[in-house]
Design an enzyme around this catalytic site. Structure first.
Site, PDB file in Angstrom:
ATOM      1  N   GLU A 283       0.807  -1.230   0.058  1.00  0.00           N
ATOM      2  CA  GLU A 283      -0.231   0.059   0.047  1.00  0.00           C
ATOM      3  C   GLU A 283       0.923   1.106  -0.199  1.00  0.00           C
ATOM      4  O   GLU A 283       1.782   1.354   0.769  1.00  0.00           O
ATOM      5  CB  GLU A 283      -0.942  -0.020   1.356  1.00  0.00           C
ATOM      6  CG  GLU A 283      -1.615   1.164   1.338  1.00  0.00           C
ATOM      7  CD  GLU A 283      -2.527   1.146   2.794  1.00  0.00           C
ATOM      8  OE1 GLU A 283      -3.504   1.885   2.981  1.00  0.00           O
ATOM      9  OE2 GLU A 283      -2.197   0.310   3.650  1.00  0.00           O
ATOM     10  N   LYS A 345      -9.591   1.504  -3.497  1.00  0.00           N
ATOM     11  CA  LYS A 345     -10.127   0.924  -1.869  1.00  0.00           C
ATOM     12  C   LYS A 345     -11.722   1.304  -1.654  1.00  0.00           C
ATOM     13  O   LYS A 345     -11.971   2.420  -2.068  1.00  0.00           O
ATOM     14  CB  LYS A 345      -9.181   1.645  -0.858  1.00  0.00           C
ATOM     15  CG  LYS A 345      -9.487   0.885   0.354  1.00  0.00           C
ATOM     16  CD  LYS A 345      -8.335   1.409   1.434  1.00  0.00           C
ATOM     17  CE  LYS A 345      -8.658   0.792   2.836  1.00  0.00           C
ATOM     18  NZ  LYS A 345      -7.673   1.597   3.955  1.00  0.00           N
ATOM     19  N   CYS A 395      -4.958  -2.714   2.903  1.00  0.00           N
ATOM     20  CA  CYS A 395      -4.979  -2.495   4.267  1.00  0.00           C
ATOM     21  C   CYS A 395      -5.821  -3.486   5.183  1.00  0.00           C
ATOM     22  O   CYS A 395      -5.858  -4.438   4.859  1.00  0.00           O
ATOM     23  CB  CYS A 395      -5.410  -0.866   4.618  1.00  0.00           C
ATOM     24  SG  CYS A 395      -5.211  -0.397   6.491  1.00  0.00           S
TER      25      CYS A 395
END
Length: 536
Positions: A283, A345, A395
């Protein structure tokens, strides 16, 4: 004559101890492994505090207080490391950061307080049905914590069973179902120990029979093989991977003169010299927007992967002021050419990636970069490469199995490998790394898909479809993890293409679990009305 219940001065400290044990069971602080037996013991202690005798249950308001103390201790000691991100990296004063963690834990604990109060208000005193109701109330609290107000189910009790006997249930009912079964078993054990179950073997047989019937119905209705073992003539291809772990210090990561330059140099070189079929950088491995990169940097990477038999997935922020920004994964391969694959995301981190309503005053006190992203949709397309369908998640998105499950609505397009790109550096060298690893392991068990993890500081790892870690890089080191991963489910017509959990969660999300818990509550309320009518 029934004895009085123990005093709160005695019960609350034990509730605190049980909550701390529940937190430790998720990832043992001195080894990182989950301890399923400790989770069951902590739940049994809670059950005993709520029902201290065969003919005694505490009042509902006392039960709510006990449940609240238990859950606050459990949750605060599970995600205490949020303090590090807010204080060390967000420059929030230590007292305010500590208070924020406690307030968050207490708020989330309110679901469990309400659930335990409801349990003691409705549960019968002498029946094994109380165990069923206990499991249902626990399930309701877990679902509420994981769904309401964007949801934050980190540290759900079921994660402690990634190595325990209940792990076999993951492919059927998921982590929440495992937690409910653990709660049910905990109260059954307490009742059996004090002979509260007069016919406990019969009840256990009935429960086992009901579970067998339910599994048979799932197999018949969904046409899904309940056996985990694939046909002996079927073998999916192997994918070689290189997972990059830059170990860029979090307080340097977004500084142009230090961390940014180091990240661009190290990841750029690693991406160009890799030899595996798939290379994954974590990330925000490239911590700048594309237009902020030096001219030709991203284009050079795209040309490199357009020419050879390799592909790369790398984390990068994306967008501009006009269209908004996203926390994204870029996919480069010969097939993508000038139009790289992109995953944005969906499940953003409150306060870190978006500002909840009425909390701008709070986030204004923190100095966290990249703090206002746009939210993307659920069920985005996978990245097709080397005969695999690679499903990125960023994440803590792998915390939400119901959202990963949205990609399984069509077995022919279902992912064969999950790819997690994370930066747990925000939370220091803490138990958060181990907790996140157990979360990924549970997702692998639920969907029977391997999970590869590329992180900034750890745990960079390869997890097979049975939830076992086959390769892992040392934490807080700079290096490359090389290994092989076997994708699963390439043949959409084979009986083991998707698990029962993947089948129903793709269609209905968590609603079947909500419905089961609601049915148990409805049964308990009806039984209570009947008891009152007989008493009248």
């Amino acid at each position: 004559m029934a004895r009085a219940c123990p005093s709160l001065a005695w019960q609350l400290p034990w509730a605190l101890v049980a909550g701390l044990a529940q937190a430790a069971s998720l990832a043992w602080p001195w080894g990182g492994e989950p301890l399923w037996w400790l989770q069951l013991a902590s739940m049994a202690m809670l059950a005993w505090l709520l029902r201290p005798g065969a003919d005694r249950a505490v009042a509902w308001h006392r039960a709510a207080l006990i449940g609240g103390v238990f859950a606050t201790a459990w949750l605060a000691s599970t995600f205490w490391w949020l303090f590090i991100s807010m204080h060390r990296y967000g420059a929030l004063p230590a007292p305010l950061a500590a208070a924020a963690v406690l307030v968050l834990a207490a708020f989330l604990a309110s679901y469990y307080a309400a659930a335990m109060g409801l349990f003691c208000r409705l549960a019968p005193l002498h029946r094994a049905g109380a165990a069923l109701l206990f499991g249902a109330c626990w399930l309701l609290a877990e679902l509420a914590r994981g769904s309401l107000w964007t949801g934050f189910p980190w540290g759900a009790g079921g994660y402690a069973h990634a190595d325990g006997p209940l792990r076999v249930l993951a492919r059927y009912v998921g982590v929440y179902g495992i937690g409910a079964v653990a709660a049910l078993l905990a109260l059954l054990c307490v009742q059996w120990r004090r002979a509260d179950l007069r016919h406990w073997p019969m009840w256990l047989l009935l429960l086992a029979g009901a579970a067998a019937l339910a599994l048979a119905a799932v197999q018949r209705t969904c046409a899904i093989d309940l056996c985990d073992t694939p046909p002996p003539w079927r073998r999916d291809p192997t994918l070689s991977v290189e997972l990059l772990q830059g170990n860029i210090a979090q307080d340097e990561k977004f500084r142009p003169g230090s961390g940014v330059a180091l990240a661009l140099q190290w990841y750029g070189q690693a991406l160009r010299t890799a030899r595996a079929q798939l290379v994954v950088a974590p990330e925000t491995a490239l911590p700048l927007l594309p237009q902020q990169l030096m001219p030709g940097y991203l284009e050079g990477l795209a040309r490199h992967y357009a020419q050879g038999p390799q592909a790369a997935l790398l984390g990068i922020p994306w967008g501009d002021q006009a269209t908004g920004y996203t926390n994204s994964v870029l996919g480069l391969s010969p097939a993508t050419g000038a139009m790289p694959y992109r995953y944005d995301k969906h499940h953003l981190v409150p306060f870190g990636e978006f500002v909840p309503p009425f909390f701008k005053w709070f986030t204004a006190r923190m100095q966290i970069p990249l703090g206002n992203f746009n939210r993307a949709g659920v069920g985005q397309a996978s990245f097709a490469w080397a005969g695999q369908r690679l499903a990125p998640n960023i994440c803590y998105e792998d915390l939400f199995g119901e959202e990963l499950g949205a990609r399984f609505i069509d077995p022919a397009q279902a992912p064969t490998v999950f790819v997690n790109l994370s930066n747990i550096g925000w939370f220091g060298n803490t138990i958060a790394i181990d907790q996140h690893l157990q979360i990924s392991r549970m997702r692998a068990l639920e969907f029977e898909r391997p999970m590869v993890r590329a992180t900034n500081t750890g745990a960079t790892a390869i997890i097979d479809h049975r939830g076992q870690v086959t390769h892992q890089l040392a934490r807080h080191t700079r290096g490359v993890l090389r290994g092989q991963v076997h994708g699963r489910g390439l043949d959409a017509h084979s009986g083991w293409a998707i698990t029962p959990y993947a089948w129903w969660v793709a269609r209905w999300g968590l609603w079947p679990l909500w419905a089961l818990a609601a049915l148990a509550l409805a049964w308990a309320m009806r039984a209570q009305r009947m008891r009152r009518a007989r008493g009248a």
